[in-house]
Design a protein around this motif. Structure first.
Motif, PDB file in Angstrom:
ATOM      1  N   ILE A 145       0.865  -1.310   0.044  1.00 22.85           N
ATOM      2  CA  ILE A 145      -0.041   0.109  -0.164  1.00 22.85           C
ATOM      3  C   ILE A 145       0.913   1.287   0.079  1.00 22.85           C
ATOM      4  N   SER A 146       0.683   2.024  -1.156  1.00 15.02           N
ATOM      5  CA  SER A 146       1.493   3.268  -1.162  1.00 15.02           C
ATOM      6  C   SER A 146       3.031   3.290  -0.854  1.00 15.02           C
ATOM      7  N   ALA A 147       3.457   2.253  -1.473  1.00 22.61           N
ATOM      8  CA  ALA A 147       4.968   2.171  -1.134  1.00 22.61           C
ATOM      9  C   ALA A 147       5.946   2.885  -2.307  1.00 22.61           C
ATOM     10  N   LYS A 148       5.106   2.838  -3.581  1.00 21.35           N
ATOM     11  CA  LYS A 148       6.047   3.148  -4.711  1.00 21.35           C
ATOM     12  C   LYS A 148       6.942   4.522  -4.503  1.00 21.35           C
ATOM     13  N   GLY A 149       8.338   4.296  -4.818  1.00 19.48           N
ATOM     14  CA  GLY A 149       9.092   5.484  -4.932  1.00 19.48           C
ATOM     15  C   GLY A 149       9.410   6.240  -3.548  1.00 19.48           C
ATOM     16  N   THR A 150       9.057   5.570  -2.552  1.00 19.24           N
ATOM     17  CA  THR A 150       9.264   6.326  -1.167  1.00 19.24           C
ATOM     18  C   THR A 150       9.955   5.213  -0.407  1.00 19.24           C
ATOM     19  N   THR A 151      10.620   5.503   0.798  1.00 19.43           N
ATOM     20  CA  THR A 151      11.255   4.604   1.648  1.00 19.43           C
ATOM     21  C   THR A 151      10.091   3.928   2.700  1.00 19.43           C
ATOM     22  N   MET A 152       8.848   4.581   2.608  1.00 17.40           N
ATOM     23  CA  MET A 152       7.869   4.022   3.393  1.00 17.40           C
ATOM     24  C   MET A 152       6.819   3.323   2.844  1.00 17.40           C
ATOM     25  N   GLY A 153       5.519   3.105   3.017  1.00 17.94           N
ATOM     26  CA  GLY A 153       4.889   2.231   2.461  1.00 17.94           C
ATOM     27  C   GLY A 153       4.590   0.945   3.479  1.00 17.94           C
ATOM     28  N   TYR A 154       3.183   0.582   3.465  1.00 18.48           N
ATOM     29  CA  TYR A 154       2.897  -0.525   4.368  1.00 18.48           C
ATOM     30  C   TYR A 154       2.787  -1.958   3.079  1.00 18.48           C
ATOM     31  N   GLY A 155       3.193  -2.950   3.869  1.00 23.22           N
ATOM     32  CA  GLY A 155       3.154  -4.273   3.265  1.00 23.22           C
ATOM     33  C   GLY A 155       2.456  -5.292   4.094  1.00 23.22           C
ATOM     34  N   VAL A 156       1.408  -5.814   3.369  1.00 21.74           N
ATOM     35  CA  VAL A 156       0.206  -6.563   4.401  1.00 21.74           C
ATOM     36  C   VAL A 156       0.524  -8.217   3.952  1.00 21.74           C
ATOM     37  N   VAL A 157       0.642  -8.970   4.854  1.00 25.23           N
ATOM     38  CA  VAL A 157       0.502 -10.182   4.925  1.00 25.23           C
ATOM     39  C   VAL A 157      -0.362 -10.901   5.379  1.00 25.23           C
ATOM     40  N   PHE A 158      -1.436 -11.511   4.688  1.00 29.11           N
ATOM     41  CA  PHE A 158      -2.726 -12.206   5.250  1.00 29.11           C
ATOM     42  C   PHE A 158      -2.607 -13.578   5.840  1.00 29.11           C
ATOM     43  N   LYS A 159      -3.251 -13.809   6.917  1.00 25.70           N
ATOM     44  CA  LYS A 159      -3.125 -14.821   7.444  1.00 25.70           C
ATOM     45  C   LYS A 159      -4.285 -15.936   6.986  1.00 25.70           C
ATOM     46  N   ASN A 160      -3.938 -17.157   6.794  1.00 24.59           N
ATOM     47  CA  ASN A 160      -4.898 -17.983   6.188  1.00 24.59           C
ATOM     48  C   ASN A 160      -5.941 -18.560   6.888  1.00 24.59           C
ATOM     49  N   ASP A 161      -5.560 -18.763   8.201  1.00 21.77           N
ATOM     50  CA  ASP A 161      -6.603 -19.231   9.158  1.00 21.77           C
ATOM     51  C   ASP A 161      -7.557 -18.089   9.746  1.00 21.77           C
TER      52      ASP A 161
END
Ligand SMILES: C[S@@+](CC[C@H](N)C(=O)[O-])C[C@H]1O[C@@H](n2cnc3c(N)ncnc32)[C@H](O)[C@@H]1O
Length: 153
Positions: free
Chosen positions: A137-153
Motif C-alpha cells: 500500500i502506497s510504497a512506490k518511490g518512497t522509503t515508506m509504505g505498508y506491506g500486508v501479509v494475510f493469514k490463512n486461518d
C-alpha cells in the motif's frame, strides 16, 4: 485503499502495533479496532508524552502501552497476555535482525494480517522479500509504505 480502510474491511477488532513513537499511526488505526489496542515501544523521552496522550485518547475497550525492547522475551510475554490480535503492525526497529525478530515473535499473534511499515527501508525490504511479499500500500518511490501479509486461518 488505506490501511485504515483495509482494517475496517477485515472487521478488525484488535490491534497490536510494534513501534508507536509519538502515536501518530495508532491514534488513527485504533479507531478501526474497538476491542483491544496494544502498543510496544521504547517510550523514549522525546515521544513519551505524546504517545501517552494518544493512548489516553483511544476509545477501545482495552488499551495498553507496553514499555520495553520488543525483541526481549519479557516484552513478548507481556504482549502475549493480550493476544491474539486481528492485525499486528511491525514498525519498531528497522534493522533486519529486529524486524525479523518482531515478525517471528509477534507474527503468530495475528489472526488476520501482519503489516510491515517502511517496506522500502533496507532491513525491512530484505525480510519482505524473503517472506515473498504481499499486498503493498502506497510504497512506490518512497522509503515508506505498508506491506500486508494475510493469514490463512
Ligand atoms: C518509525 S517509529 C514508529 C512510528 C509509528 N508507528 C507511526 O507511524 O506513527 C519507530 C518506533 O519504534 C521504537 N523502537 C525502535 N526499536 C524498538 C525496539 N527494539 N523495541 C520497541 N520499540 C522500538 C522507536 O523508539 C520509535 O518510537
Amino acid at each position: 485503499m488505506t490501511l485504515y480502510g483495509l482494517m475496517l474491511a477485515m472487521e478488525c477488532k484488535s490491534y497490536l502495533e510494534i513501534g508507536a513513537s509519538m502515536g501518530g499511526s495508532v491514534i488513527v488505526l485504533a479507531d478501526a479496532a474497538p476491542k483491544r489496542v496494544v502498543v510496544v515501544d521504547l517510550f523514549e523521552d522525546k515521544s513519551r508524552r505524546s504517545l501517552e496522550t494518544a493512548l489516553c485518547m483511544i476509545k477501545a475497550d482495552v488499551v495498553c502501552g507496553v514499555e520495553g525492547d520488543s525483541t526481549l522475551a519479557r516484552t513478548v510475554e507481556r504482549v502475549a497476555e493480550y493476544a491474539p490480535f486481528d492485525v499486528v503492525m511491525i514498525d519498531g526497529g528497522h534493522a533486519y535482525d529486529t524486524v525479523a525478530s518482531d515478525f517471528r515473535n509477534y507474527g503468530p499473534m495475528a489472526r488476520k494480517a501482519v503489516v510491515f511499515h517502511d517496506i522500502a527501508q533496507p532491513g525491512v525490504k530484505k525480510l519482505w522479500t524473503e517472506i515473498g511479499g504481499g499486498l503493498e500500500i502506497s510504497a512506490k518511490g518512497t522509503t515508506m509504505g505498508y506491506g500486508v501479509v494475510f493469514k490463512n486461518d
